[in-house]
Design an enzyme around this catalytic site. Structure first.
Site, PDB file in Angstrom:
ATOM      1  N   GLU A   1     -50.071   3.924 -20.718  1.00 34.26           N
ATOM      2  CA  GLU A   1     -50.413   2.787 -21.789  1.00 34.26           C
ATOM      3  C   GLU A   1     -48.921   2.380 -22.357  1.00 34.26           C
ATOM      4  OE1 GLU A   1     -52.855   1.542 -23.062  1.00 34.26           O
ATOM      5  OE2 GLU A   1     -54.646   2.605 -22.576  1.00 34.26           O
TER       6      GLU A   1
ATOM      7  N   ASP B   1     -55.727  -5.855 -19.290  1.00 27.83           N
ATOM      8  CA  ASP B   1     -54.296  -5.430 -19.174  1.00 27.83           C
ATOM      9  C   ASP B   1     -54.102  -4.796 -17.685  1.00 27.83           C
ATOM     10  OD1 ASP B   1     -56.426  -3.698 -19.996  1.00 27.83           O
ATOM     11  OD2 ASP B   1     -54.950  -1.996 -20.318  1.00 27.83           O
TER      12      ASP B   1
ATOM     13  N   TYR C   1     -51.879  -1.933 -21.249  1.00 27.65           N
ATOM     14  CA  TYR C   1     -51.335  -2.331 -22.478  1.00 27.65           C
ATOM     15  C   TYR C   1     -52.242  -1.824 -23.668  1.00 27.65           C
ATOM     16  CZ  TYR C   1     -53.568  -6.867 -22.303  1.00 27.65           C
ATOM     17  OH  TYR C   1     -54.549  -7.903 -22.367  1.00 27.65           O
TER      18      TYR C   1
ATOM     19  N   HIS D   1     -55.392  -1.861 -15.085  1.00 33.67           N
ATOM     20  CA  HIS D   1     -56.660  -1.721 -15.645  1.00 33.67           C
ATOM     21  C   HIS D   1     -57.681  -2.729 -15.222  1.00 33.67           C
ATOM     22  CE1 HIS D   1     -59.240  -0.017 -19.426  1.00 33.67           C
ATOM     23  NE2 HIS D   1     -59.627   0.249 -18.392  1.00 33.67           N
TER      24      HIS D   1
END
Length: 286
Positions: A114, A171, A51, A161
């Site tokens: 992302e 994230d 994120y 991640h």
């Protein structure tokens, strides 16, 4: 068409085909692309989800300008849409120092997504993570399916991640719907019936730090076998809990976490949903 013109057309077509098979740069080698080996796969072994901790405009600016960070894709929240920022054949700078199941520096072997999301805020009542809108989740699922289909990325290599940098990164966080991806047949998930059966065992016989460290390392996390519940071990436990038991990700090595780990690493402990046969046993392979 006159015979002469027909012959010239065939000659031009033949030359064009030859040139396409031997694409070159001026003064470069003559590369014949007529053959292709069976013995190959994609350079993209992993798919890493993040994120942004920023809104759409700031996320786009940071990922495309001078921020020394990038990703292959950015998934907007409103409207839900995927943007290609880095060609999949090139390396994006999204993973940083990273490790998963013996692989390091995952920028070189992964595709990064992302997701526009505010991340978290720390409040007097504790840390509060932002939700992911339903339309955005659906778009992420569509994008993941598309990438996986083209690169044949294995289900156990779709990771967050936080998985590859526990403690340093959180994230995509505990609000990201990993179980939804499992229900969609994208990633494997522990057999929850087996997990429930094993909780009582671990409540009566709580495992020690070395047990947790060994199991977590076998899942894929980078973790030293110290035999102590040190901060690094708590960070990894918390990261694992965010993904598989998001109701409590305190990092406490409790019985449910132990049961999840035990089932994940047992034969037939992981299930993968299939369109025609439902959930079937799945064996991760590194």
């Amino acid at each position: 068409m006159p015979k002469t013109l027909h012959s010239k057309s065939l000659l031009a077509l033949t030359l064009a085909l030859l040139l396409s098979a031997c694409a070159t740069t001026p003064g470069g080698p003559h590369i014949d692309r007529s053959y292709s080996s069976d013995n190959q796969d994609s350079r993209a072994l992993f798919l890493v989800l993040h994120y942004t901790v920023l809104d759409w405009e700031k996320s786009l600016r940071v990922l495309t300008k001078g921020g020394q960070v990038s990703s292959h894709y950015l998934v907007r929240d409103e409207p839900a849409r995927s943007y290609l920022l880095v060609d999949e054949n090139r390396r994006a700078w999204h993973a940083g120092p990273s490790f998963w199941a013996g692989h390091t520096q995952l920028n070189s072997s992964s595709i990064g997504i992302e997701i526009v999301n505010a991340g978290y805020v720390d409040t007097p009542a504790g840390r509060v993570y932002a939700d992911f809108p339903e339309q955005q989740v659906q778009e992420v699922i569509r994008l993941v399916r598309d990438i996986v289909a083209r690169h044949q990325i294995r289900p156990e290599r779709i990771i967050g991640h936080a998985d590859i940098a526990p403690g340093r990164k959180q994230d995509p966080g505990p609000k990201f719907p990993w179980k939804r991806l499992a229900d969609e047949g994208i990633i494997p998930w522990p057999d929850l019936a087996q997990v429930k059966d094993k909780i009582a065992l671990f409540e009566s016989l709580p495992p020690g730090a070395a047990w947790f460290q060994d199991k977590l390392a076998r899942v894929g996390y980078k973790l030293a076998l110290t035999g102590e519940f040190d901060q690094a071990t708590k960070d990894v436990i918390s990261t694992f809990q965010m993904k598989y038991r998001a109701s409590d990700y305190s990092g406490t090595p409790d019985a449910e976490t132990a049961a999840l780990l035990e089932v994940m690493l047992s034969p037939n402990g992981m299930l993968l949903n299939t369109p025609t046969q439902g959930a079937k046993p799945y064996t991760p392979r590194w």
